[in-house]
Each structure stands twice: as structure tokens, then as C-alpha cells.
Scaffold this motif. Sequence first.
Motif, PDB file in Angstrom:
ATOM      1  N   LEU A 228       4.936  12.590   1.094  1.00  0.00           N
ATOM      2  CA  LEU A 228       5.494  12.239   2.391  1.00  0.00           C
ATOM      3  C   LEU A 228       4.708  10.961   3.068  1.00  0.00           C
ATOM      4  N   ALA A 229       3.652  10.868   2.561  1.00  0.00           N
ATOM      5  CA  ALA A 229       3.002   9.434   3.186  1.00  0.00           C
ATOM      6  C   ALA A 229       4.077   8.206   2.231  1.00  0.00           C
ATOM      7  N   LEU A 230       4.460   8.433   1.147  1.00  0.00           N
ATOM      8  CA  LEU A 230       4.999   7.303   0.538  1.00  0.00           C
ATOM      9  C   LEU A 230       6.478   7.275   1.076  1.00  0.00           C
ATOM     10  N   LEU A 231       7.099   8.446   1.517  1.00  0.00           N
ATOM     11  CA  LEU A 231       8.336   8.136   2.159  1.00  0.00           C
ATOM     12  C   LEU A 231       8.323   7.398   3.616  1.00  0.00           C
ATOM     13  N   LEU A 232       7.328   7.649   4.086  1.00  0.00           N
ATOM     14  CA  LEU A 232       7.168   6.851   5.400  1.00  0.00           C
ATOM     15  C   LEU A 232       6.536   5.457   5.293  1.00  0.00           C
ATOM     16  N   ALA A 233       6.240   5.001   3.937  1.00  0.00           N
ATOM     17  CA  ALA A 233       5.817   3.742   3.712  1.00  0.00           C
ATOM     18  C   ALA A 233       6.552   2.767   3.047  1.00  0.00           C
ATOM     19  N   ILE A 234       7.853   3.327   2.347  1.00  0.00           N
ATOM     20  CA  ILE A 234       8.625   2.514   1.519  1.00  0.00           C
ATOM     21  C   ILE A 234       9.170   1.359   2.219  1.00  0.00           C
ATOM     22  N   LEU A 235       9.962   1.864   3.229  1.00  0.00           N
ATOM     23  CA  LEU A 235      11.005   0.828   3.997  1.00  0.00           C
ATOM     24  C   LEU A 235      10.012  -0.143   4.626  1.00  0.00           C
ATOM     25  N   PRO A 236       9.004   0.225   5.392  1.00  0.00           N
ATOM     26  CA  PRO A 236       8.369  -1.137   5.960  1.00  0.00           C
ATOM     27  C   PRO A 236       7.571  -2.021   5.039  1.00  0.00           C
ATOM     28  N   ALA A 237       7.360  -1.281   3.656  1.00  0.00           N
ATOM     29  CA  ALA A 237       6.506  -2.268   2.831  1.00  0.00           C
ATOM     30  C   ALA A 237       7.653  -3.244   2.148  1.00  0.00           C
ATOM     31  N   PHE A 238       8.804  -3.025   1.842  1.00  0.00           N
ATOM     32  CA  PHE A 238       9.670  -3.730   1.365  1.00  0.00           C
ATOM     33  C   PHE A 238      10.292  -4.805   2.543  1.00  0.00           C
ATOM     34  N   TRP A 239      10.231  -4.175   3.684  1.00  0.00           N
ATOM     35  CA  TRP A 239      10.747  -5.030   4.739  1.00  0.00           C
ATOM     36  C   TRP A 239       9.914  -6.390   4.890  1.00  0.00           C
ATOM     37  N   LEU A 240       8.484  -5.966   4.998  1.00  0.00           N
ATOM     38  CA  LEU A 240       7.573  -7.003   4.899  1.00  0.00           C
ATOM     39  C   LEU A 240       7.571  -7.892   3.834  1.00  0.00           C
ATOM     40  N   LEU A 241       7.652  -7.276   2.763  1.00  0.00           N
ATOM     41  CA  LEU A 241       7.474  -8.042   1.588  1.00  0.00           C
ATOM     42  C   LEU A 241       8.863  -9.163   1.480  1.00  0.00           C
ATOM     43  N   ASP A 242      10.022  -8.939   2.020  1.00  0.00           N
ATOM     44  CA  ASP A 242      11.240  -9.515   2.005  1.00  0.00           C
ATOM     45  C   ASP A 242      10.984 -10.669   3.098  1.00  0.00           C
ATOM     46  N   ARG A 243      10.505 -10.369   4.199  1.00  0.00           N
ATOM     47  CA  ARG A 243      10.174 -11.241   5.197  1.00  0.00           C
ATOM     48  C   ARG A 243       9.010 -12.469   4.922  1.00  0.00           C
ATOM     49  N   GLU A 244       7.907 -12.076   4.417  1.00  0.00           N
ATOM     50  CA  GLU A 244       7.021 -12.928   3.967  1.00  0.00           C
ATOM     51  C   GLU A 244       6.911 -13.545   2.783  1.00  0.00           C
ATOM     52  N   ARG A 245       7.289 -12.971   1.562  1.00  0.00           N
ATOM     53  CA  ARG A 245       7.415 -13.301   0.520  1.00  0.00           C
ATOM     54  C   ARG A 245       6.230 -13.979  -0.191  1.00  0.00           C
ATOM     55  N   SER A 246       5.103 -13.259  -0.036  1.00  0.00           N
ATOM     56  CA  SER A 246       3.859 -13.973  -0.461  1.00  0.00           C
ATOM     57  C   SER A 246       3.026 -13.164  -1.358  1.00  0.00           C
ATOM     58  N   GLY A 247       2.165 -13.540  -2.300  1.00  0.00           N
ATOM     59  CA  GLY A 247       1.307 -12.891  -3.047  1.00  0.00           C
ATOM     60  C   GLY A 247       0.562 -11.862  -2.379  1.00  0.00           C
ATOM     61  N   ALA A 248      -0.087 -12.241  -1.341  1.00  0.00           N
ATOM     62  CA  ALA A 248      -1.043 -11.360  -0.342  1.00  0.00           C
ATOM     63  C   ALA A 248      -0.254 -10.297   0.086  1.00  0.00           C
ATOM     64  N   VAL A 249       1.075 -10.111   0.360  1.00  0.00           N
ATOM     65  CA  VAL A 249       1.939  -8.966   0.758  1.00  0.00           C
ATOM     66  C   VAL A 249       2.281  -8.171  -0.266  1.00  0.00           C
ATOM     67  N   LEU A 250       2.783  -9.093  -1.184  1.00  0.00           N
ATOM     68  CA  LEU A 250       3.150  -8.241  -2.541  1.00  0.00           C
ATOM     69  C   LEU A 250       2.076  -7.505  -3.250  1.00  0.00           C
ATOM     70  N   TYR A 251       0.974  -7.711  -3.075  1.00  0.00           N
ATOM     71  CA  TYR A 251      -0.405  -6.965  -3.740  1.00  0.00           C
ATOM     72  C   TYR A 251      -0.787  -5.809  -2.847  1.00  0.00           C
ATOM     73  N   GLY A 252      -0.495  -6.171  -1.253  1.00  0.00           N
ATOM     74  CA  GLY A 252      -0.798  -4.963  -0.359  1.00  0.00           C
ATOM     75  C   GLY A 252       0.128  -4.025  -0.516  1.00  0.00           C
ATOM     76  N   ALA A 253       1.382  -4.401  -0.509  1.00  0.00           N
ATOM     77  CA  ALA A 253       2.458  -3.505  -0.541  1.00  0.00           C
ATOM     78  C   ALA A 253       2.446  -2.589  -2.079  1.00  0.00           C
ATOM     79  N   THR A 254       2.156  -3.138  -3.191  1.00  0.00           N
ATOM     80  CA  THR A 254       1.906  -2.619  -4.182  1.00  0.00           C
ATOM     81  C   THR A 254       0.923  -1.577  -4.121  1.00  0.00           C
ATOM     82  N   ILE A 255      -0.220  -1.791  -3.606  1.00  0.00           N
ATOM     83  CA  ILE A 255      -1.271  -0.883  -3.633  1.00  0.00           C
ATOM     84  C   ILE A 255      -1.172   0.061  -3.080  1.00  0.00           C
ATOM     85  N   VAL A 256      -0.268   0.121  -1.676  1.00  0.00           N
ATOM     86  CA  VAL A 256      -0.167   1.180  -0.594  1.00  0.00           C
ATOM     87  C   VAL A 256       0.807   2.015  -1.527  1.00  0.00           C
ATOM     88  N   LEU A 257       1.850   1.658  -2.007  1.00  0.00           N
ATOM     89  CA  LEU A 257       3.111   2.435  -2.509  1.00  0.00           C
ATOM     90  C   LEU A 257       2.545   3.043  -3.773  1.00  0.00           C
TER      91      LEU A 257
END
Length: 435
Positions: free
Chosen positions: A306-335
Motif C-alpha cells: 500500500l505504501a509503494l502504491l502511494l509512492a510510485i507516481l510521485p517518485a517517477f514524476w520527481l525523477l523525470d523533472r529533476e533528472r539528477s543522481g540524488a533524486v535517482l538514488y532517493g527514489a530508488t531507496i524509497v521504492l
Amino acid sequence: MTKDAAHAVDARPLRRRQVAAVAVGNAIEFYDFVTYAFFATQIGRTFFPSDEPGASLLASLATFGAGFLTRPLGAWVIGRMGDRRGRKPAMLLSFGLIGVAVIGLPLVPSYAAIGVAAPVLVVLFRLLQGFALGGEVGPSTAFLMEAAPPHRRGLYISLQAMSADAAVLAAGLVGVALAHALTPAQLDVWGWRVALGLGAVIVPFGLVLRRTLVETFEPRRPPQPAAGSGYLRVGLLGLAMLAAATTSNYVLEYMTTYANATLGLPERVALGATALIGLCGLVCDPLSGWLSDRLGRKPVMLVPWLALLLAILPAFWLLDRERSGAVLYGATIVLTVASTLSTGTVLVAVTESLPAHVRSGALAMVYALAISVFGGSTQFAVAWLTRLSGNALAPAWYMIGSVLVGLLAVSFLPESAPVRLRRRLADPAPLPIPE
């Protein structure tokens, strides 16, 4: 003292060594299998050259998927062998076969050197790897369950997933090291071969470990199943749950290729996501098994998904917007944390719900079908959808759909954890392993 009692006393000190042998062997097998996915771009340029942008990558990922075609056949042959001749001979066979593929694939010359024979050989080695891995999961997971005390089955079986994530971590660290040490041209020519070839170095070590195993299952005449036993229902629900878990895992493992090919991040940055996925798995897999032994299987599968379901779209949206290593690593850890805490228990729940005399073969088939259909197609489908739509959020929507299917299946699966069953029956004694 009876012969059986003496055997039990002798086997007790070997239990941890046996479990370690299975876990290490499983990690060795998965290392080479998943490393291919992480170097899909370089392998595509080596064996499937094309002037059309993205075509080489798609051909490489399609070849990666070919390894999943033979998984059901391997599950049928080697998985059933685990129920008929024992877990140990089945695990030795699967490891020996994958050893051939591990050694052979990185030695295949490039397309420029031998022409069409190169991709043909790559496909054949991938098919052999798939056959071996299809027959590996059933016997080895059944072995881990049968070696475990009933109240620690979750923790023991979680070592299966943990060993695979150890392979992911090792592959990621090797990839990062090579990306920093070599130029892109060197990675294309021979760097990826080094990464794959490292798996061949430890094949003899894995064979020695497997030969030390003590058999946990004595084949005998199986009991006749009662009508309406529910085994088919368990199989179908397990198929849906494992399909969801597999899709989520392979979308996450696609992060390296996605970050490099779609987001334009450097390879040395993108490969860092691979290492993080493995590191999160090493921590969360045993934690998931440990929690499921104390809280039950269903809560540990439902809440993180359930937590994953809520986190997927925001994580990929932020990754597409910022396109940085820090965001990539943060999104990867959370998901990865949310996904692993749930999927680490899926294999426990399915294995625990199957009787001993069909456990190896049935689990192997359910797992092989799930990973063949969904694991084999996920990375290709995500790459194709991203390219077709031009939408960098395509992997997010694909992952959301899989998690919804998994949640639905979990809601219908009966609880199987001994701790929850004891509470329900008000029986303080540990429940025996199902026969």
C-alpha cells in the motif's frame, strides 16, 4: 537411540551451514543472470548493431527475455526432480547447468567478428540459464523451509531473496567500479565481459558448497489429496502475487537502463541505483521474513505494498523533472524498501501453503510461470512503452498496475504463519511443517 533420532542430532549442527550453502549458491546463479540486464545497452551494441536509435537496446532486452522462455520447462523437469529424487540432486543439476552458461556467454565473440552466429550463441546461453534458474527456485526454497524451525520459516526462506539481492548489490558495485575505471568505448568492447565473467570464477566454489548439503526430504508415496483441497486456488493466488512482485522487482532493476537511456544520466551514476537496490534488499529481505514470523504473512505483504502504491507516481514524476543522481538514488531507496518488505514475504506465504510431496515442483512451476510471463516481458515492455509514448512516467503506470493485482491476490490468501494460526487455535505448541 533410534536411527532417525541419531540423524536428527547429527543434522542439527549442520543446519546453518546447509542454509548458507543454498543462499550462497543462489546468489552465484543470480549474479550472472541479472548482470546481463544491467549491461543491456553495451551488450546490445556488441551483438545487435543497428543504425536506428534504441533498436539495439530493444533487441538486447528481447534476448534477456528469451531466458525466461525456458523457465517453465526447467521448473517442470528439475522442480519435479526435487519431489521425486530429493532437493539436493535437483539443486546440483541446476547449478551445474548454469555454470556452463555463466562461463560461455561472456566468451562469445562480437557480431563484427563472427556475424549472425554471435547473437544465436547469446540466445542459446540465455535459454540454458533460464532452464537452470527455472528449476532452482522450487527445490532450494523447499529446502530452506524444511531446514527451518516452524516459527522461523519466514526468516529462513527470506534468505532466498536476500541472496538474490546480494547478487544485485555485487553486480551494481562491479558495474560502478568498471564505469569509473573504463571509458564508454572500453565498456562496450570488454568491460561488460569482465562483469559477466566474474560469475564464472566462483562456479567451482558454489559446486563444492552444494555437494555438502544434507538432504531434507525423503521421497515417498504421496498421500491422495482430498477433493477441493484448495491447492489450485493457492497456485492461482500465488501466481498473481509472484507476478506482481516480479514486475515490481524488474521495473526497479530497469532503473539503471532507464536512467541512462531515457533520462540521459551518465552510466556511472545510473549504475549506482543498482547497488542501492541490492543494498536495500540485503536489509529488507530478512527484516520482512523476521516480521512475518511475528506478525503473520498478510500484514507484512499488505502494508508495504500500500505504501509503494502511494509512492510510485510521485517518485517517477520527481525523477523525470529533476533528472539528477540524488533524486535517482532517493527514489530508488524509497521504492525498493517498500517493494522488498512486501515481496520478501510472498515466497514464504506461497511455499508454506503447499504440501511437502509437491512443494518443489508446484512452487517451481508457479514461480516460473510468473517470472516468465511478467519478468521476461517487463523491461522490454517498459522500454517499448516509454519509446512509443515519449512519456517518462510509463514505468510508473506499469508498476502501479502490478501492485494493484498483488494487493487483490493477498486479500484472498488465507493466513499461513504458525504464529497467527496458534493464536487462532489457542495452541502454544509450534505447528509442524505441512506434509
